[in-house]
Design a protein around this motif. Sequence first.
Motif, short mmCIF file in Angstrom:
data_model
loop_
_atom_site.label_atom_id
_atom_site.label_comp_id
_atom_site.label_asym_id
_atom_site.label_seq_id
_atom_site.Cartn_x
_atom_site.Cartn_y
_atom_site.Cartn_z
N ALA A 106 72.58 18.17 36.79
CA ALA A 106 71.48 19.07 37.20
C ALA A 106 71.41 19.17 38.72
O ALA A 106 71.22 20.26 39.28
CB ALA A 106 70.14 18.58 36.65
N ILE A 107 71.59 18.03 39.41
CA ILE A 107 71.59 18.07 40.87
C ILE A 107 72.81 18.84 41.37
O ILE A 107 72.71 19.65 42.31
CB ILE A 107 71.59 16.64 41.46
N LEU A 208 60.95 13.63 47.62
CA LEU A 208 61.74 12.54 47.04
C LEU A 208 63.17 12.99 46.73
O LEU A 208 64.10 12.18 46.77
CB LEU A 208 61.06 11.99 45.78
N PHE A 209 63.35 14.27 46.43
CA PHE A 209 64.70 14.80 46.28
C PHE A 209 65.47 14.65 47.59
O PHE A 209 66.63 14.26 47.62
CB PHE A 209 64.65 16.28 45.87
N ALA A 210 64.79 14.94 48.70
CA ALA A 210 65.44 14.84 50.02
C ALA A 210 65.73 13.39 50.40
O ALA A 210 66.68 13.12 51.13
CB ALA A 210 64.56 15.50 51.08
N SER A 356 66.21 20.63 40.38
CA SER A 356 66.01 19.41 41.15
C SER A 356 64.75 18.67 40.70
O SER A 356 64.73 17.44 40.60
CB SER A 356 65.97 19.70 42.65
N ASP A 357 63.67 19.41 40.38
CA ASP A 357 62.44 18.78 39.87
C ASP A 357 62.67 18.13 38.51
O ASP A 357 62.18 17.03 38.24
CB ASP A 357 61.31 19.81 39.77
N LEU A 358 63.42 18.82 37.64
CA LEU A 358 63.74 18.27 36.32
C LEU A 358 64.51 16.96 36.46
O LEU A 358 64.18 15.95 35.81
CB LEU A 358 64.59 19.29 35.54
N ALA A 359 65.50 16.95 37.33
CA ALA A 359 66.32 15.75 37.54
C ALA A 359 65.49 14.61 38.14
O ALA A 359 65.58 13.46 37.70
CB ALA A 359 67.50 16.08 38.45
N MET A 360 64.66 14.94 39.16
CA MET A 360 63.90 13.90 39.84
C MET A 360 62.84 13.30 38.93
O MET A 360 62.64 12.08 38.90
CB MET A 360 63.24 14.45 41.11
N LYS A 417 56.14 21.72 30.87
CA LYS A 417 57.33 22.21 30.16
C LYS A 417 58.60 21.58 30.73
O LYS A 417 59.48 21.15 29.98
CB LYS A 417 57.42 23.74 30.26
N ASN A 418 58.70 21.54 32.04
CA ASN A 418 59.87 20.96 32.70
C ASN A 418 59.99 19.48 32.36
O ASN A 418 61.08 18.97 32.05
CB ASN A 418 59.74 21.14 34.22
#
Length: 451
Positions: A106-107, A208-210, A356-360, A417-418
């Motif tokens: 995903a990332i 947090l992704f960053a 990225s939100d889904l993965a994090m 949902k995500n």
Amino acid sequence: MSNNNQTLRKTIGLSAALSTVVGILIGSGVFFKPQAIYTATNGGPGLGILAWVIGGIMTIAAGLTASEISASVTKPGGMMVYMEEIYGEKIGFLTGWVQGMLFIPAIAGALGIVFAQEVVSLLGIQNKTFVIVIAISVIVFLALLNSLGAKFGGGIQTVSTICKLAPLAVIIIFGFMNGDSTSEIMTPMVGEGISMVSAISQVLLATLFAYDGWIFVGALAGEMKNPSKHLPIAIVGGISVVMAVYLLINVAYLFVVPASELAMSNAPATLVASKLFGSVGAKIISVGILISVFGTLNGFILTGGRVPYTMACEGKIPFSNIFSRLNNNGVPINGTWLVVGLSVLYSLTGQFNLLSDLAMFTIWIFYTMLFIGVMKLRKTRPDMDRPYKVPLYPIIPIVATLGGIFIVTSTLMSQTKNALLGILITLVGLPVYSLTVKNKKNDRKDQDKTA
């Protein structure tokens, strides 16, 4: 093997550890996440700036905590091995499943999308279909490059590290010199019609992704001269440097372009560069950003295939005989193409922030369990060899755990949902695990019969 490890332990001092932490953490998020942050705050700059500080503090607590177990459990495999050590084989499997089936692809898909968006912006192409085509092309191209061996991947990483620092430095310096230093950067905290509570989980996920990458920092412990003394300094110092850089560049952004305008651009750094340097200067900065994203994406593809490969070598996934194969260059080729195939599927969404939100969100479920696990092991295995112990125990692990719980629960409420999709993909791993265990038992029975 052991001699090599002894040599490695003597090679990394404090300065090398600090620079490694900084190099691991600085990636593509700082160039592209301002859009998600200021969209969530409805153009309010204050919460966006505050999120970089809170995200940095959470990352310091996370890195200090997780490094205790990564310093103790030195078997290859990373987080899935740590989780197996704490919770057993099933949770260890689910960790590897989420990393290999969701987080890494995903990332990688998200990075492919922002790379493509930057190319489209650079070339002035209006057709959005090209974003998907370019995203898929760059993912597949890097997979082909990495199939030639680790040297190619390593070379790309070296060049991209230089190129990701150059645009940051240029934008910070010229943003402060030529921007409007009277711009409001802390008020309002959020725009009209937005509550702090509803926005904070979204802006934290973005920051947090960053900051992501801290989980790999603990692996340095086995190569450091004095891990108990130098590792916490490297983590706190390195992440603090990254936090300072992120704060500086975001203030520089806001000196040049208001938060409401940053929220409208999927390439905020390029937008700021165009205001500072005109179209030609912006294109030069864009090329630097492209190389940076290219290198970050390469890192995920380079390492991503190792997850299914490691699991396959231990017979933990279906078709292990296929995914445990190496090509003539020593690359886990089938594992790499599995991750690449999933990355391509994810990239079809065309949604960088969604992916990225889904993965994090999903990985932070396991991060939080890891923090709890460090405290669990202190009670159940007090005599475990710990070359490094988390300082200020149990305060820092509790801070890391509470931060993780907040991220998971608030995301469930604000992006339901995500979040549920991430949980669903995780739970699919359970029947896969059961099937694998069943096949293993049948194989043993067949071996016993033939014996």
